[in-house]
Each structure stands twice: as C-alpha cells, then as structure tokens.
Design an enzyme around this catalytic site. Structure first.
Site, short mmCIF file in Angstrom:
data_model
loop_
_atom_site.label_atom_id
_atom_site.label_comp_id
_atom_site.label_asym_id
_atom_site.label_seq_id
_atom_site.Cartn_x
_atom_site.Cartn_y
_atom_site.Cartn_z
N PRO A 2 60.25 26.81 50.67
CA PRO A 2 61.58 27.26 51.07
C PRO A 2 61.53 28.46 51.99
CG PRO A 2 61.25 27.44 48.69
CD PRO A 2 59.95 27.20 49.30
N GLU A 3 62.13 28.31 53.14
CA GLU A 3 62.33 29.41 54.07
C GLU A 3 63.82 29.75 54.01
OE1 GLU A 3 60.44 28.63 57.90
OE2 GLU A 3 59.12 27.17 56.95
N ARG A 125 52.64 25.01 41.67
CA ARG A 125 51.50 25.89 41.97
C ARG A 125 51.57 27.24 41.27
NH1 ARG A 125 50.03 25.27 48.27
NH2 ARG A 125 48.22 26.44 47.59
#
Length: 286
Positions: A2-3, A125
DNA sequence: CGGAGTGTTAGTCG
DNA sequence: CCGACTAACACTCC
C-alpha cells in the site's frame, strides 16, 4: 503494497464504519507486531472511542477518545479487514492467494467494536505494526516526514528546495524518500517519472527547473488519478458491490517491462534503481 | 528444489 | 551527508 492511494482508500472506507465505535476487545497472537507495550493498548485503546480515521504518508491514524492515537503501518503485506456483525466484509491491503475469510492463519491482531463488528489485522510477512502515540505528540512523531502531496505545504518551490539538498542522488531515490514528499512508493515513483518523461537514474542535480516542475505536476496527477481509481494492485473492498482498485489497468510503466511504451511503442526497459525494480522507456524518458 | 523477486523502511557500513 | 546494501518475513515464480 500500500502506497498513498491504497492507504487513502482504506482510510475513507474504514472511516465510514469505525467513527463513533468503541473498542471493546483487543487480542494479539503475534506480540512483536505491537511497537508499544501491550499494557498501553489495554489502557488507551480498549474502552476508547474512535473519533477520526486519518492518514499520514502510508500510515493510518485512528484518533481515540483516550487522547492517544493508534498508528497502523501496513508495510508490504498488511491488511485490515472489517467485518460487520452480520458478516459483510470490507478489506484493505494485500490479497492473499487462496486465503479468504477472517480470521485466518495470517490474522495476528483483532479488535472487537461496540456495534458488534470486528477489525482484523492480517500480515503475511509480518512487517506491519501497530503503535500508540499520545495525540499531542503526533507532530513530533511525524517530524521526519515531508509534506503530503495534496497539502498546501507541497509546492513546486518546496519540492525544488528539497530536491536541491539531494543533488547527487537519483531522482527515483528522491521520490521514494519520504522526507521529500510523503506517500510515494515503487509503483507511483515509476508512474510519475514516466509521465514527467524523466529517466529514473537521472541525478537530481542535473534536472532543469522545468523538469522539476513537470515532475511536481506528474506526481500530483498520478496520485490523484490513483486515489480516484481506489488504488492499484489489491483487491480492494469486498463489499456487496465487490469493487476493486482499478489503477492497475491504467498504469503506464510499473510492471510493464518488455511491453510497448504507450507513447512511442518501444519496449519498456527494466533495471534496478535505488535497490528497487524499475521500469521506464529508454527513448521517451531522458 | 534453489534462487530471485515482491507494494516498506530502519539500520549499518564504507 | 550519501548511497549501497541488508534485515525483518513468507510466499510466488521460474
């Protein structure tokens, strides 16, 4: 993943369902994802009402009635899944192949809310994190972040000045540097440089004023379009309408290596700049 | 199976 | 100060 555009999309959708709700329960199965002591979550999160859902750079900021704010960083694969009492799903973050429903094996934090809904934090992750900061200290917390791209603080002149301090670095590294402008990641860096017709490897100091101005405009145009498209790459909010972020279909550079440039039809080049995979047109981008 | 690559970023080292 | 590189971690792809 996500940016800025993705986090902003998540912010907007969550703010509709979280504001005014009280946190009734908090549970964690992977304590290392908490960057504040667990007792602070029990004191300042449990029992508090969410009064606002904001965003700074790529982080979500839940303002709480306790005087604290909950900061959530999704990093690469973090996901927030809101689930109403009736079970309607809204999802934000990276999709997980073959994993549907919540909680699942990647669900590490859970909030129960006063309206019977739940908020799940999944992260394959495990790079993402939650932390609590006293609300008056937020500005200190964010002191190293550059301006938001759509704030008054992000002027072409300011951009020029910030870049001048990094004359020797590549323009791509500068765009990824959150202290220059907040919220750009690998996708939108490549997209912005394509629109501005600048080669990602260009040294910042070699840019002419007109090129910096073109990049400033490109950054804002690309991000604006991406927000309007509800972001790229993640299967957005699985609400009743099943809408997804659609910027992926609008992208011009990122992930298109070997495919024809949309301006000159020459195959796009793939390389590594600033340690990140980078795609650009060797003919159009100078 | 091994190795490279993945949307982030903080930290180290030269 | 700069920039290259690595680690944090798990999974997919070739």
């Amino acid at each position: 993943m996500p940016e800025l555009p993705e986090v902003e999309t998540i912010r907007r959708d969550l703010s509709r369902v979280l504001i005014g709700r009280r946190v009734t329960q908090f549970s964690v199965t992977r304590p290392k994802l908490l960057k504040s002591p667990r007792r602070e979550f029990r004191r300042f999160l449990v029992g508090a009402t969410i009064t606002k859902v904001a965003r700074r750079a790529k982080q979500l900021v839940f303002r709480l009635s306790s005087g604290y704010s909950l900061l959530i960083h999704l990093k690469m694969t973090g996901q927030l899944v809101w689930c109403s009492r009736q079970g309607a799903l809204r999802v934000g973050g990276h999709p997980i192949a073959g994993v549907t429903g919540v909680p699942n094996r990647y669900t590490y934090i859970l909030l129960a809310l006063s309206d019977g809904a739940h908020l799940y934090f999944n992260d394959v992750r495990q790079f993402g994190y939650w932390r609590l900061v006293a609300t008056p200290e937020l500005s200190y917390e964010f002191r190293t972040l550059g301006p938001e791209p759509f704030s008054k603080g992000f002027t072409a002149a300011r951009f020029q000045v910030e870049l001048a301090r990094r004359a020797r670095t590549s323009i791509k590294a500068a765009l990824l540097d959150q202290s220059v402008v907040a919220g750009i990641g690998n996708i939108y860096a490549d997209e912005s440089l394509f629109v501005a017709r600048l080669r990602p490897t260009r040294r910042v100091g070699s840019l002419r004023g007109t090129e910096v101005a073109a990049l400033w405009r490109a950054v804002r145009a690309v991000l604006r379009r991406a927000v309007a498209a509800r972001g790229t790459s993640f299967s957005s909010y699985r609400d009743g309408l099943g809408r997804q972020g659609t910027y992926w279909n609008m992208r011009q550079a990122y992930g298109r290596a070997g495919e024809p440039c949309l301006r000159c039809h020459r195959p796009l080049t793939r390389t590594v700049v600033a340690g990140r995979g980078t795609t650009y047109c060797a003919k159009c981008q100078r």
